[in-house]
Design an enzyme around this catalytic site. Structure first.
Site, PDB file in Angstrom:
ATOM      1  N   GLY A  31      40.901  26.935  53.264  1.00 26.54           N
ATOM      2  CA  GLY A  31      41.131  28.370  53.093  1.00 26.54           C
ATOM      3  C   GLY A  31      42.052  28.916  54.177  1.00 26.54           C
ATOM      4  N   GLY A  33      45.194  29.576  54.106  1.00 29.83           N
ATOM      5  CA  GLY A  33      46.372  30.328  53.671  1.00 29.83           C
ATOM      6  C   GLY A  33      46.230  31.828  53.822  1.00 29.83           C
ATOM      7  N   PHE A 113      30.930  38.152  47.098  1.00 29.20           N
ATOM      8  CA  PHE A 113      31.114  39.517  46.572  1.00 29.20           C
ATOM      9  C   PHE A 113      29.764  40.204  46.635  1.00 29.20           C
ATOM     10  CE2 PHE A 113      30.794  36.437  43.068  1.00 29.20           C
ATOM     11  CZ  PHE A 113      29.588  36.812  42.491  1.00 29.20           C
ATOM     12  N   TYR A 163      24.392  36.842  58.863  1.00 29.97           N
ATOM     13  CA  TYR A 163      23.245  36.926  57.946  1.00 29.97           C
ATOM     14  C   TYR A 163      22.806  35.560  57.403  1.00 29.97           C
ATOM     15  CZ  TYR A 163      26.833  37.349  54.206  1.00 29.97           C
ATOM     16  OH  TYR A 163      27.896  37.163  53.357  1.00 29.97           O
ATOM     17  N   PRO A 204      30.620  35.192  62.473  1.00 32.12           N
ATOM     18  CA  PRO A 204      31.326  36.439  62.759  1.00 32.12           C
ATOM     19  C   PRO A 204      30.619  37.647  62.150  1.00 32.12           C
ATOM     20  CG  PRO A 204      32.697  34.881  61.466  1.00 32.12           C
ATOM     21  CD  PRO A 204      31.261  34.445  61.369  1.00 32.12           C
TER      22      PRO A 204
HETATM   23  C1  HXC Z   1      29.094  40.042  39.775  1.00 33.24           C
HETATM   24  C2  HXC Z   1      30.746  38.430  39.591  1.00 33.24           C
HETATM   25  C3  HXC Z   1      31.572  39.144  40.495  1.00 33.24           C
HETATM   26  C4  HXC Z   1      31.084  40.379  41.034  1.00 33.24           C
HETATM   27  C5  HXC Z   1      32.621  37.354  39.864  1.00 33.24           C
HETATM   28  N1  HXC Z   1      31.434  37.355  39.225  1.00 33.24           N
HETATM   29  N2  HXC Z   1      32.730  38.432  40.655  1.00 33.24           N
HETATM   30  N3  HXC Z   1      29.523  38.878  39.230  1.00 33.24           N
HETATM   31  N4  HXC Z   1      29.837  40.775  40.652  1.00 33.24           N
HETATM   32  N5  HXC Z   1      31.792  41.095  41.888  1.00 33.24           N
HETATM   33  C6  HXC Z   1      30.957  36.363  38.268  1.00 33.24           C
HETATM   34  C7  HXC Z   1      31.843  36.267  37.045  1.00 33.24           C
HETATM   35  O1  HXC Z   1      31.561  37.269  36.087  1.00 33.24           O
HETATM   36  C8  HXC Z   1      31.494  34.866  36.529  1.00 33.24           C
HETATM   37  O2  HXC Z   1      30.272  34.857  35.868  1.00 33.24           O
HETATM   38  C9  HXC Z   1      31.261  34.085  37.803  1.00 33.24           C
HETATM   39  O3  HXC Z   1      31.005  35.051  38.847  1.00 33.24           O
HETATM   40  C10 HXC Z   1      32.462  33.254  38.232  1.00 33.24           C
HETATM   41  O4  HXC Z   1      33.585  34.125  38.300  1.00 33.24           O
HETATM   42  P1  HXC Z   1      35.066  33.547  38.332  1.00 33.24           P
HETATM   43  O5  HXC Z   1      35.986  34.681  38.619  1.00 33.24           O
HETATM   44  O6  HXC Z   1      35.317  32.702  37.126  1.00 33.24           O
HETATM   45  O7  HXC Z   1      34.940  32.545  39.602  1.00 33.24           O
HETATM   46  P2  HXC Z   1      36.013  31.818  40.459  1.00 33.24           P
HETATM   47  O8  HXC Z   1      37.372  31.909  39.826  1.00 33.24           O
HETATM   48  O9  HXC Z   1      35.458  30.505  40.784  1.00 33.24           O
HETATM   49  O10 HXC Z   1      36.104  32.732  41.794  1.00 33.24           O
HETATM   50  C11 HXC Z   1      35.106  32.686  42.744  1.00 33.24           C
HETATM   51  C12 HXC Z   1      34.782  34.092  43.274  1.00 33.24           C
HETATM   52  C13 HXC Z   1      36.064  34.858  43.672  1.00 33.24           C
HETATM   53  C14 HXC Z   1      33.831  33.898  44.453  1.00 33.24           C
HETATM   54  C15 HXC Z   1      34.082  34.879  42.176  1.00 33.24           C
HETATM   55  O11 HXC Z   1      35.748  36.145  44.188  1.00 33.24           O
HETATM   56  C16 HXC Z   1      36.905  34.104  44.674  1.00 33.24           C
HETATM   57  O12 HXC Z   1      37.752  33.282  44.311  1.00 33.24           O
HETATM   58  N6  HXC Z   1      36.731  34.354  45.998  1.00 33.24           N
HETATM   59  C17 HXC Z   1      37.447  33.662  47.053  1.00 33.24           C
HETATM   60  C18 HXC Z   1      37.748  34.532  48.228  1.00 33.24           C
HETATM   61  C19 HXC Z   1      36.608  35.333  48.767  1.00 33.24           C
HETATM   62  O13 HXC Z   1      35.595  35.558  48.068  1.00 33.24           O
HETATM   63  N7  HXC Z   1      36.779  35.831  49.994  1.00 33.24           N
HETATM   64  C20 HXC Z   1      35.772  36.625  50.644  1.00 33.24           C
HETATM   65  C21 HXC Z   1      35.046  35.817  51.659  1.00 33.24           C
HETATM   66  S1  HXC Z   1      34.350  36.960  52.720  1.00 33.24           S
HETATM   67  P3  HXC Z   1      30.134  34.889  34.239  1.00 33.24           P
HETATM   68  O14 HXC Z   1      28.693  34.597  33.982  1.00 33.24           O
HETATM   69  O15 HXC Z   1      30.541  36.268  33.838  1.00 33.24           O
HETATM   70  O16 HXC Z   1      31.054  33.832  33.699  1.00 33.24           O
HETATM   71  C22 HXC Z   1      32.915  36.477  53.352  1.00 33.24           C
HETATM   72  C23 HXC Z   1      32.509  37.444  54.456  1.00 33.24           C
HETATM   73  C24 HXC Z   1      31.061  37.656  54.712  1.00 33.24           C
HETATM   74  O17 HXC Z   1      32.319  35.526  52.990  1.00 33.24           O
HETATM   75  C25 HXC Z   1      30.750  38.719  55.726  1.00 33.24           C
HETATM   76  C26 HXC Z   1      31.595  39.945  55.789  1.00 33.24           C
HETATM   77  C27 HXC Z   1      31.245  40.940  56.834  1.00 33.24           C
HETATM   78  P1  NAP Z   2      39.601  35.180  52.567  1.00 29.55           P
HETATM   79  O1  NAP Z   2      40.916  35.573  53.142  1.00 29.55           O
HETATM   80  O2  NAP Z   2      39.287  35.568  51.183  1.00 29.55           O
HETATM   81  O3  NAP Z   2      39.470  33.613  52.749  1.00 29.55           O
HETATM   82  C1  NAP Z   2      38.868  32.744  51.876  1.00 29.55           C
HETATM   83  C2  NAP Z   2      39.801  31.553  51.700  1.00 29.55           C
HETATM   84  O4  NAP Z   2      39.094  30.515  51.021  1.00 29.55           O
HETATM   85  C3  NAP Z   2      41.036  31.871  50.872  1.00 29.55           C
HETATM   86  O5  NAP Z   2      42.192  31.404  51.539  1.00 29.55           O
HETATM   87  C4  NAP Z   2      40.841  31.097  49.575  1.00 29.55           C
HETATM   88  O6  NAP Z   2      42.078  30.640  49.062  1.00 29.55           O
HETATM   89  C5  NAP Z   2      39.959  29.951  50.055  1.00 29.55           C
HETATM   90  N1  NAP Z   2      39.147  29.388  48.989  1.00 29.55           N
HETATM   91  C6  NAP Z   2      38.271  30.043  48.180  1.00 29.55           C
HETATM   92  N2  NAP Z   2      37.738  29.211  47.293  1.00 29.55           N
HETATM   93  C7  NAP Z   2      38.275  27.992  47.542  1.00 29.55           C
HETATM   94  C8  NAP Z   2      38.120  26.714  46.959  1.00 29.55           C
HETATM   95  N3  NAP Z   2      37.299  26.531  45.927  1.00 29.55           N
HETATM   96  N4  NAP Z   2      38.832  25.678  47.474  1.00 29.55           N
HETATM   97  C9  NAP Z   2      39.661  25.856  48.514  1.00 29.55           C
HETATM   98  N5  NAP Z   2      39.854  27.039  49.113  1.00 29.55           N
HETATM   99  C10 NAP Z   2      39.177  28.095  48.632  1.00 29.55           C
HETATM  100  O7  NAP Z   2      38.403  35.744  53.466  1.00 29.55           O
HETATM  101  P2  NAP Z   2      38.153  35.787  55.047  1.00 29.55           P
HETATM  102  O8  NAP Z   2      37.560  37.103  55.334  1.00 29.55           O
HETATM  103  O9  NAP Z   2      39.340  35.337  55.793  1.00 29.55           O
HETATM  104  O10 NAP Z   2      36.985  34.722  55.205  1.00 29.55           O
HETATM  105  C11 NAP Z   2      37.183  33.507  55.907  1.00 29.55           C
HETATM  106  C12 NAP Z   2      35.849  32.926  56.330  1.00 29.55           C
HETATM  107  O11 NAP Z   2      35.210  33.779  57.277  1.00 29.55           O
HETATM  108  C13 NAP Z   2      34.858  32.736  55.205  1.00 29.55           C
HETATM  109  O12 NAP Z   2      34.112  31.568  55.429  1.00 29.55           O
HETATM  110  C14 NAP Z   2      33.971  33.941  55.333  1.00 29.55           C
HETATM  111  O13 NAP Z   2      32.706  33.737  54.779  1.00 29.55           O
HETATM  112  C15 NAP Z   2      33.903  34.059  56.845  1.00 29.55           C
HETATM  113  N6  NAP Z   2      33.501  35.370  57.325  1.00 29.55           N
HETATM  114  C16 NAP Z   2      34.366  36.409  57.204  1.00 29.55           C
HETATM  115  C17 NAP Z   2      33.990  37.642  57.713  1.00 29.55           C
HETATM  116  C18 NAP Z   2      34.921  38.813  57.652  1.00 29.55           C
HETATM  117  O14 NAP Z   2      34.507  39.906  58.068  1.00 29.55           O
HETATM  118  N7  NAP Z   2      36.147  38.663  57.186  1.00 29.55           N
HETATM  119  C19 NAP Z   2      32.725  37.803  58.286  1.00 29.55           C
HETATM  120  C20 NAP Z   2      31.867  36.721  58.351  1.00 29.55           C
HETATM  121  C21 NAP Z   2      32.283  35.495  57.879  1.00 29.55           C
HETATM  122  P3  NAP Z   2      42.328  30.428  47.478  1.00 29.55           P
HETATM  123  O15 NAP Z   2      41.787  31.638  46.798  1.00 29.55           O
HETATM  124  O16 NAP Z   2      43.805  30.256  47.377  1.00 29.55           O
HETATM  125  O17 NAP Z   2      41.599  29.179  47.135  1.00 29.55           O
END
Ligand code: HXC
Ligand code: NAP
Length: 298
Positions: A31, A33, A113, A163, A204
């Site tokens: 991740g 990028g 999410f 958490y 974090p």
């Molecule tokens: C409810 C949801 C949803 C939402 C997706 N789904 N988003 N359900 N609320 N907001 C459901 C969809 O309807 C579907 O179910 C299933 O999840 C899979 O969705 P897809 O879009 O097909 O999944 P996928 O393409 O694999 O994408 C995975 C993802 C997406 C997690 C849903 O958001 C993603 O690619 N995220 C990557 C980046 C990311 O999340 N970054 C944030 C990290 S931050 P059904 O049953 O309808 O088919 C982090 C920080 C923590 O972790 C702390 C912060 C302070």
């Molecule tokens: P982000 O920019 O959305 O980063 C998530 C990265 O994971 C993206 O580059 C995404 O790229 C990659 N990824 C997702 N699914 C993947 C898969 N199946 N295979 C390979 N790569 C995948 O979010 P971020 O805030 O920087 O988060 C980075 C990390 O920090 C995460 O572990 C998150 O839980 C942690 N974290 C973040 C916060 C915060 O406040 N930002 C707080 C606590 C912890 P693609 O979509 O191109 O795959």
């Protein structure tokens, strides 16, 4: 005056690390990028490491690799790879190892999410668990197997969350997955530590990134409430996390193994302390009323 370390420089503009801290290191950031992964990748590169970033979107990775390399002048490569796919991971690692083995891995890729838990479908639960828990485990074990076979020293850093320890409503699959990654970190630190592989994690608090904010912070009101919970009254700067990660990937942290380092401005402690919320509610007059009569204010 509060002095804060920004841009990797100290209060008198002195650098936090020697410029070649990570020379000779080759680190894969999953991740890498976007967001925090990209910030860590850039910092490792600035400090002399060769960096490989992976993710699902090739265009995002390619742009990040070019931009980082332009800033640091170090070699940055990318592999488009979905960490949920064990075969794709093996292929990626074979390709990486063909040139030179990794010295470090950062499990940063994640999905998350906010949702009421009763609204989650099985696929929604799996979508987070598969990326965070299974993806991190697959890549860690595949790297570990290679390092152990070749008798190499290495370091694994996983980005979890505060958490992971406390749990959190409305991000339940993420809390479950990050807790699992924490358990993996502690377990393997013991199992592999004696064979030269250290595993640690960073937990974090909030560090704004587009990826996290668009999925977790629905409006400005929530954003403000998020900051208000933090004793330091600010969110984290990427460079602060990237510097901590650089230290943990470097040989200077060689005796830290199996630990989870929190970087959250005190946020999770404030949530835990039973009376910590009082600072937000008590006025001068309220505090004065609580003091015994005839005691002067000190
Ligand atoms: C409810 C949801 C949803 C939402 C997706 N789904 N988003 N359900 N609320 N907001 C459901 C969809 O309807 C579907 O179910 C299933 O999840 C899979 O969705 P897809 O879009 O097909 O999944 P996928 O393409 O694999 O994408 C995975 C993802 C997406 C997690 C849903 O958001 C993603 O690619 N995220 C990557 C980046 C990311 O999340 N970054 C944030 C990290 S931050 P059904 O049953 O309808 O088919 C982090 C920080 C923590 O972790 C702390 C912060 C302070
Ligand atoms: P982000 O920019 O959305 O980063 C998530 C990265 O994971 C993206 O580059 C995404 O790229 C990659 N990824 C997702 N699914 C993947 C898969 N199946 N295979 C390979 N790569 C995948 O979010 P971020 O805030 O920087 O988060 C980075 C990390 O920090 C995460 O572990 C998150 O839980 C942690 N974290 C973040 C916060 C915060 O406040 N930002 C707080 C606590 C912890 P693609 O979509 O191109 O795959």
């Amino acid at each position: 005056m509060i002095k804060v370390v920004f841009l990797g420089l100290g209060p008198n503009n002195e650098p936090m690390f020697q410029k070649d801290l990570l020379n000779g290191h080759k680190i894969l950031v999953t991740g890498g990028g976007t967001g925090l992964g990209r910030s860590m990748a850039q910092r490792f590169s600035e400090l002399g490491a060769e960096v490989v970033i992976c993710g699902r979107r090739e265009d995002v990775l390619s742009q990040a690799a070019v931009e980082i390399q332009k800033v640091t002048g170090q070699k940055v490569t990318f592999v488009s790879c979905d960490v949920r796919d064990p075969e794709a991971n093996e292929k990626m690692l074979d390709q990486i190892w063909t040139e030179a083995p990794l010295t470090g891995l950062v499990n940063n890729a994640a999905g998350n999410f906010i949702s009421r838990t009763e609204d989650l479908s099985p696929r929604a639960i799996d979508s987070v668990l598969n990326i965070v828990l299974h993806g991190s485990a697959y890549v860690t074990v595949s790297c570990g197997r290679r390092w152990l076979k070749q008798g190499r020293r290495a370091s694994v850093l996983s980005i979890v969350t505060t958490y992971a320890e406390t749990g959190s409503a409305f991000v339940v699959p993420s809390a479950m997955a990050k807790a699992g990654v924490t358990a993996m970190t502690k377990s393997l630190a013991v199992e592999w530590g004696g064979r030269g592989i250290r595993l640690n994690a960073i937990a974090p608090g909030p560090f704004p990134t587009p990826g996290a904010w668009e999925r977790l912070v629905p409006n400005e009101k929530v954003g403000k409430a998020l900051v208000n919970r933090i004793p330091l009254k600010r969110v984290g700067e990427h460079i602060e996390l990237a510097n901590l990660a650089s230290f943990l990937m470097s040989d200077f942290s060689g005796y830290i193994n199996g630990d989870v380092i929190t970087i959250d401005g005190g946020e999770c402690l404030k949530g835990a302390g039973q009376f910590s919320f009082l600072g937000d509610f008590m006025s001068e007059a309220d505090w004065a009323a609580m003091r015994p009569p005839n005691k002067s204010k000190t």
